[in-house]
Structure formats: C-alpha cells, structure tokens
Design a protein around this motif. Sequence first.
Motif, PDB file in Angstrom:
ATOM      1  N   TYR A 169      31.836  23.882  27.497  1.00 23.42           N
ATOM      2  CA  TYR A 169      32.657  23.376  26.386  1.00 23.42           C
ATOM      3  C   TYR A 169      31.826  22.441  25.497  1.00 23.42           C
ATOM      4  O   TYR A 169      31.386  21.391  25.940  1.00 23.42           O
ATOM      5  CB  TYR A 169      33.874  22.642  26.961  1.00 23.42           C
ATOM      6  CG  TYR A 169      34.651  21.822  25.966  1.00 23.42           C
ATOM      7  CD1 TYR A 169      35.334  22.421  24.906  1.00 23.42           C
ATOM      8  CD2 TYR A 169      34.705  20.435  26.067  1.00 23.42           C
ATOM      9  CE1 TYR A 169      36.040  21.661  23.987  1.00 23.42           C
ATOM     10  CE2 TYR A 169      35.415  19.660  25.152  1.00 23.42           C
ATOM     11  CZ  TYR A 169      36.068  20.284  24.108  1.00 23.42           C
ATOM     12  OH  TYR A 169      36.769  19.540  23.199  1.00 23.42           O
ATOM     13  N   LYS A 222      35.564  14.220  22.389  1.00 22.31           N
ATOM     14  CA  LYS A 222      35.899  15.435  23.132  1.00 22.31           C
ATOM     15  C   LYS A 222      37.334  15.327  23.618  1.00 22.31           C
ATOM     16  O   LYS A 222      37.810  14.216  23.893  1.00 22.31           O
ATOM     17  CB  LYS A 222      34.998  15.565  24.361  1.00 22.31           C
ATOM     18  CG  LYS A 222      33.581  15.900  24.031  1.00 22.31           C
ATOM     19  CD  LYS A 222      32.772  16.023  25.309  1.00 22.31           C
ATOM     20  CE  LYS A 222      31.319  16.268  24.962  1.00 22.31           C
ATOM     21  NZ  LYS A 222      30.401  16.063  26.048  1.00 22.31           N
ATOM     22  N   SER A 228      44.610  16.115  24.410  1.00 24.67           N
ATOM     23  CA  SER A 228      43.941  16.138  23.109  1.00 24.67           C
ATOM     24  C   SER A 228      43.590  14.709  22.702  1.00 24.67           C
ATOM     25  O   SER A 228      44.453  13.818  22.726  1.00 24.67           O
ATOM     26  CB  SER A 228      44.885  16.771  22.079  1.00 24.67           C
ATOM     27  OG  SER A 228      44.572  16.314  20.784  1.00 24.67           O
ATOM     28  N   HIS A 252      44.893  13.682  11.098  1.00 25.75           N
ATOM     29  CA  HIS A 252      44.515  14.050  12.471  1.00 25.75           C
ATOM     30  C   HIS A 252      43.692  12.893  13.029  1.00 25.75           C
ATOM     31  O   HIS A 252      42.601  12.601  12.533  1.00 25.75           O
ATOM     32  CB  HIS A 252      43.701  15.340  12.473  1.00 25.75           C
ATOM     33  CG  HIS A 252      43.510  15.935  13.832  1.00 25.75           C
ATOM     34  ND1 HIS A 252      42.894  15.268  14.857  1.00 25.75           N
ATOM     35  CD2 HIS A 252      43.858  17.149  14.335  1.00 25.75           C
ATOM     36  CE1 HIS A 252      42.866  16.039  15.939  1.00 25.75           C
ATOM     37  NE2 HIS A 252      43.450  17.190  15.647  1.00 25.75           N
ATOM     38  N   ASN A 254      41.831  12.342  15.503  1.00 27.30           N
ATOM     39  CA  ASN A 254      40.475  12.494  16.069  1.00 27.30           C
ATOM     40  C   ASN A 254      39.435  12.712  14.981  1.00 27.30           C
ATOM     41  O   ASN A 254      38.281  13.008  15.256  1.00 27.30           O
ATOM     42  CB  ASN A 254      40.447  13.632  17.087  1.00 27.30           C
ATOM     43  CG  ASN A 254      39.233  13.549  18.012  1.00 27.30           C
ATOM     44  OD1 ASN A 254      38.551  12.508  18.046  1.00 27.30           O
ATOM     45  ND2 ASN A 254      38.950  14.612  18.725  1.00 27.30           N
ATOM     46  N   GLU A 289      32.229  13.446  20.862  1.00 26.03           N
ATOM     47  CA  GLU A 289      31.905  14.863  20.700  1.00 26.03           C
ATOM     48  C   GLU A 289      30.845  14.990  19.602  1.00 26.03           C
ATOM     49  O   GLU A 289      29.998  15.856  19.628  1.00 26.03           O
ATOM     50  CB  GLU A 289      33.167  15.638  20.319  1.00 26.03           C
ATOM     51  CG  GLU A 289      33.050  17.155  20.431  1.00 26.03           C
ATOM     52  CD  GLU A 289      32.734  17.828  19.112  1.00 26.03           C
ATOM     53  OE1 GLU A 289      32.168  18.925  19.142  1.00 26.03           O
ATOM     54  OE2 GLU A 289      33.025  17.268  18.056  1.00 26.03           O
TER      55      GLU A 289
END
Length: 299
Positions: A169, A222, A228, A252, A254, A289
């Motif tokens: 991932y 991540k 989430s 959003h 993130n 991430e």
Amino acid sequence: MLTSLPDALMALPHRRDVPFSRLTTLGVGGLCRWLLEPTTEAEAAACVKALHREGLPLRILGGGSNLLVLGDIETPVVRLALPKDCHREGTRLTVSASHGHIRLSDTAADLGLSGMEYASGIPGSCGGALIMNAGAHGRELVEVLASFRYLTPEGDLVEQRPEPGQFAYRWSFLRGAHLALGCTVDLVEGDREAIRATMDTARARRKGSQPLGSRNAGCIFKNPPGDSAGRLIDAAGLKGHRLGQAEVSAVHANFLLNLGSASPTEFKALMDLVRERVEAVHGIRLEPEVEMWLPENNA
Ligand code: EPU
C-alpha cells in the motif's frame, strides 16, 4: 554548500537554484540547488553512475505531486525528462517514467483498454506512481503492472516483473535510491464507453470530495488500517484550521493546503498539530503519506 559538480554531471542537462514552488504541486519549500534532467536512459545511467562514483547522494523527483520540501536542498536532484510516448503491443502499454499517470489512463480509455481507470485522478508521473504504487478506489498500479525498468543506486539497468514483497500500500522497494525509468501495464479489452463512464464517475466523486482547486500534495497522511485519516482529522474538529498560509482543507481533512505562500515551518507545524490532536482524540498516530524532504543540515 556544493559549489560545483563533477564534469560528467555538468555535461548533462541541468539547472541551478530552481524554486520548489515550480517543481511541486504543493509549492512549499526553498531552492533546488542542483536539478539534473537527463533526457535519455543513457544520460540517466551516466548521471547515476557519476554520482555513485563520486560518492554523492541524490534525490529523485517525479511530478512533485506528493512531495513536501522543508527548505533548500543542496543534494543533487534527478528529474527525468524522458520522451513521453506510449507504445502499444496487444493489451500492453509501455511508457517512460516521465509519462503522465493520468495521461496513461486517458490513453488506455481511448484505446478501449480497461485496468487504468483508478488512475484517472491521480496526478504525477508514471515513475512516481510506480515508486509509490499509486492507487485509489481500492485499486493500485501493481495490479496491472507487467514489468518495470529502473536503475540501481550503482546505475545498473534492471528490467523485471513485479515479485511478491516488492510492492505494498503506497510503497515499493524502489523508494529511496532506485531510479524508475518506465513500466509496462497489462490491461484487458473493454468497452470504451464503459471505461469512460467509470472514469467520469470517479472524477466527479473526487471533484465533490477533494479540494482540487488549491495547491496541495494529495492526502498527507496514510489511512490507518480499517479507517480513513480524513475522517479522523475531521472528527477531531480540525477542518478549516489554519496556521499562517497553511490550512486543513474544509472539503477533505486529509488535504493540507498551501493558501499561497506557506512556509515549510508553517506547513510542518500544521502537520504536527494534526497528528497530535488526532492522537489525543482518537489514540491513533497518523503516519505521513506525503514524501518529505528535509534540508541536509536538518536531516
Ligand atoms: N471523510 C470524512 N471527512 C473528511 C474526509 C473523509 O468524514 O474530511 C470520510 C468520508 O466521508 C468517507 C471516508 O472518510 O466516509 C473515506 O473518505 P474518501 O472516500 O475521501 O477516501 P480516503 O480514504 O480519505 C483515499 C485515498 C485517496 C483517494 C480516495 C479515493 C489514502 C490516504 N487516500 O482517501 O488518495 O483519492 O481514497 O479513492 O489512501 C492520495 O493518495 O493522495 C489520495 C488523496
């Protein structure tokens, strides 16, 4: 400070003191002191071999769409400028690392080849997509990857099929000092209209749920297993939280945005604040991430 590079590197296409605001979608960072831009695989190999021979480190830049730079970078940065054509053989498409990831999914759709629909909204180069095993909607590049080419840290060319353990991932073993040169994806014949419809739906969903108009680097953290990061940050009450010119997106959570001239310090402080608040509220430590480059004196 590195005031000059060995002749073998100076002979290659390069630029000096390029602002990272022009090299990354987020637009945060200082200057890229040495930007090496090989235009062929042979130049790329010469570049990596020369750096290795001289004992110089390197950093690898793709489309800059998943990168946060936290200051000036003295280490030579290699950004491939390879031809962007796409070669078809049956259901297989071969592209260089410099080819756009979204463009590859568009080409596949035009040819009635299915399998790249997931990529319709993921910016950056195919090299970057390969290095981080880009994905969305539960699909990822490795699922369609037939083979890939790269240079080892010593500058040796390797072409291979993906093997177990090499991709996970948002990760591949290439991350770090391997220079991705290109890849071949193996797709399946599909209905052109149906492929386009899937991509249009994904794009519309993304448009409604992600802040596409602002400077960003995609998802910053991540997703922890089974959850989430966006949901967790949102539930911690951080949507719209701002530090100077850096802001947690109200669309959003993130996505952290550069509202114009966010400094590396501001941006990093906002990331730290988000991590701390999410840990305090949910007991979950978020992992970045986004790829982060620290200036050498801080690394
Ligand atoms: N949610 C919230 N608040 C928010 C954001 C999301 O409650 O502010 C909730 C949503 O309502 C939904 C859930 O969280 O119930 C999941 O949200 P979403 O569908 O947007 O997916 P995600 O897990 O946040 C992942 C990828 C994205 C990719 C989307 C769509 C990661 C870290 N993120 O986001 O990838 O675009 O799925 O497939 O894997 C990226 O890689 O840079 C990226 C943005």
